[in-house]
Design a protein around this motif. Structure first.
Motif, short mmCIF file in Angstrom:
data_model
loop_
_atom_site.label_atom_id
_atom_site.label_comp_id
_atom_site.label_asym_id
_atom_site.label_seq_id
_atom_site.Cartn_x
_atom_site.Cartn_y
_atom_site.Cartn_z
N PHE A 19 0.73 4.61 10.23
CA PHE A 19 0.29 4.22 8.89
C PHE A 19 -0.54 2.94 8.87
O PHE A 19 -1.59 2.88 8.22
CB PHE A 19 1.51 4.06 7.97
CG PHE A 19 1.16 3.66 6.56
CD1 PHE A 19 0.55 4.58 5.71
CD2 PHE A 19 1.43 2.39 6.08
CE1 PHE A 19 0.21 4.22 4.40
CE2 PHE A 19 1.09 2.03 4.78
CZ PHE A 19 0.49 2.95 3.94
N GLU B 266 -9.33 3.27 7.68
CA GLU B 266 -9.90 3.58 6.37
C GLU B 266 -10.76 2.43 5.86
O GLU B 266 -11.88 2.63 5.37
CB GLU B 266 -8.79 3.86 5.36
CG GLU B 266 -8.05 5.17 5.57
CD GLU B 266 -6.85 5.28 4.64
OE1 GLU B 266 -6.73 4.45 3.70
OE2 GLU B 266 -6.03 6.19 4.84
N SER C 284 2.62 1.84 -3.40
CA SER C 284 1.70 2.31 -4.45
C SER C 284 1.37 3.79 -4.28
O SER C 284 1.10 4.49 -5.26
CB SER C 284 0.42 1.48 -4.45
OG SER C 284 -0.34 1.69 -3.27
N ARG C 285 1.41 4.28 -3.03
CA ARG C 285 1.09 5.68 -2.77
C ARG C 285 2.32 6.58 -2.88
O ARG C 285 2.24 7.68 -3.44
CB ARG C 285 0.48 5.82 -1.37
CG ARG C 285 -0.83 5.08 -1.20
CD ARG C 285 -1.41 5.23 0.20
NE ARG C 285 -2.61 4.41 0.38
CZ ARG C 285 -3.40 4.48 1.44
NH1 ARG C 285 -3.14 5.32 2.42
NH2 ARG C 285 -4.47 3.70 1.53
N LYS C 286 3.45 6.12 -2.32
CA LYS C 286 4.64 6.97 -2.25
C LYS C 286 5.56 6.79 -3.45
O LYS C 286 6.22 7.74 -3.89
CB LYS C 286 5.40 6.65 -0.96
CG LYS C 286 6.60 7.55 -0.68
CD LYS C 286 6.18 8.97 -0.38
CE LYS C 286 7.40 9.87 -0.17
NZ LYS C 286 8.13 9.55 1.07
N TYR C 287 5.62 5.58 -3.99
CA TYR C 287 6.49 5.29 -5.13
C TYR C 287 5.67 4.59 -6.23
O TYR C 287 5.89 3.41 -6.53
CB TYR C 287 7.65 4.39 -4.70
CG TYR C 287 8.58 5.03 -3.69
CD1 TYR C 287 9.66 5.81 -4.10
CD2 TYR C 287 8.39 4.84 -2.32
CE1 TYR C 287 10.52 6.39 -3.18
CE2 TYR C 287 9.24 5.42 -1.38
CZ TYR C 287 10.30 6.20 -1.82
OH TYR C 287 11.15 6.78 -0.91
N PRO C 288 4.71 5.30 -6.82
CA PRO C 288 3.80 4.66 -7.78
C PRO C 288 4.48 4.12 -9.04
O PRO C 288 3.93 3.24 -9.70
CB PRO C 288 2.81 5.78 -8.12
CG PRO C 288 3.55 7.04 -7.82
CD PRO C 288 4.41 6.73 -6.64
N LEU D 222 -4.59 2.48 7.75
CA LEU D 222 -5.14 1.54 6.76
C LEU D 222 -6.36 0.83 7.31
O LEU D 222 -7.38 0.69 6.62
CB LEU D 222 -4.08 0.51 6.37
CG LEU D 222 -2.87 0.99 5.57
CD1 LEU D 222 -1.92 -0.17 5.32
CD2 LEU D 222 -3.30 1.62 4.25
N LYS E 39 0.84 -1.21 0.00
CA LYS E 39 0.00 0.00 0.00
C LYS E 39 0.87 1.25 0.00
O LYS E 39 0.61 2.22 -0.72
CB LYS E 39 -0.91 0.01 1.23
CG LYS E 39 -1.86 -1.15 1.34
CD LYS E 39 -3.08 -0.96 0.47
CE LYS E 39 -4.13 -2.02 0.77
NZ LYS E 39 -5.34 -1.85 -0.07
N TYR E 40 1.92 1.22 0.82
CA TYR E 40 2.80 2.38 0.94
C TYR E 40 3.53 2.65 -0.37
O TYR E 40 3.61 3.80 -0.83
CB TYR E 40 3.81 2.15 2.07
CG TYR E 40 4.65 3.37 2.39
CD1 TYR E 40 4.18 4.34 3.28
CD2 TYR E 40 5.91 3.56 1.81
CE1 TYR E 40 4.94 5.46 3.58
CE2 TYR E 40 6.67 4.67 2.11
CZ TYR E 40 6.19 5.62 2.99
OH TYR E 40 6.94 6.73 3.28
#
Length: 278
Positions: free
Chosen positions: A209, A216, A84-88, A213, A81-82
């Protein structure tokens, strides 16, 4: 205090709370299964990424715990998840981590380079001078790994100096196995941070973090949620960082006298998880 009336959502650490090594802590099986039987929302949060969710569920069942695989949150599930958000745009990752973590990242579509394997042919630093370090590594991910050694660190250090991102699953200094304190991934991280002058991005406890998750995905009411753990540094601090109540259990890395050395305090203290039932 009747915790079952006060809270609907229980976020629970594993090592030192539910079990120690391969042995369930007395009272923990009854406590967990009672929470689930009474339809409480129980989420399991661990900095340990050695096992996949499915492998972890197998361990739960073997010890007598009930658990829904979707409620098992490891740093292995959080890292995808991290990223995909920070290093797409990341595709290639150099990883220090156990097989379960490698499986999580591979299944998510990342190309994994394993420095501990690549360094086996090296004997001296001079050998490394002729070693071909790939310059297209997007991110270095560091977790607990029994194969972490000097040449693996040398490879990771070279990648970091080439500009790769730097993520640590957690900064834990040690964990308890039996009666031993085992060096954890924080030791490997500090090795690399010292060598490169880079600071790792941490995604696990005590950062919020992983809890974010869960909140959310499940729409948690924070006022009806509690974090239960044995570590003042990671579990209790994560609860505080997440704005929820905390319960410290004394069945793991922290004893009652040890609480005093910290500026922060848990909301409650219990001897073990079984005390939830009174």
């Amino acid at each position: 205090m009747n915790f079952l009336e006060k809270y609907d959502n229980f976020c629970i650490d594993l090592d030192g709370v539910m079990w120690n090594g391969h042995t369930a802590i007395p009272g923990s099986v009854d406590a967990i299964n009672h929470l689930i039987k009474t339809q409480k929302n129980v989420f399991f949060i661990t900095n340990n990424a050695a096992l996949t969710r499915e492998e972890l569920q197998t361990k739960f069942i073997a010890m007598g715990f009930e658990a829904d695989v979707k409620n098992l949150y490891t740093t292995g599930t959080a890292i995808t998840k991290y990223l995909s958000r920070k290093y797409p745009n990341a595709k290639k990752i150099a990883l220090m981590g156990m097989p379960g973590l490698r499986k999580c990242l591979t299944n998510a579509g990342y190309h994994i380079i394993y420095p501990a394997e690549m360094g086996k042919s090296l004997k001296t630093v001079e050998d490394f001078a002729d070693f071909d370090v790939e310059n297209d590594i997007d991110v270095i991910v560091v977790a607990y790994d029994v194969n972490f050694d000097y040449f693996a660190a040398l490879y990771c250090s070279a990648c970091l100096q080439n500009g790769a991102g730097f993520i640590g699953l957690n900064a834990d200094r040690f964990f308890i196995f039996g009666k031993m304190r085992i060096p954890a991934s924080g030791c490997s991280l500090r090795f690399l941070e010292t060598a490169t002058g880079r600071k790792a991005e941490i995604i696990g406890k005590p950062l919020s973090f992983m809890f974010e998750l869960i909140a959310e995905e499940h729409g948690l009411d924070l006022s009806r949620t509690v974090m239960i753990g044995d570590s003042m540094e990671s579990d209790i601090m994560m609860g505080i960082n997440s704005g929820i109540d905390t319960i410290l259990v004394l069945s793991g890395v922290t004893n009652r006298d040890g609480i005093e050395k910290y500026e922060h305090r848990p909301s409650y203290v219990m001897e073990c998880l079984g005390d939830l039932l009174g």
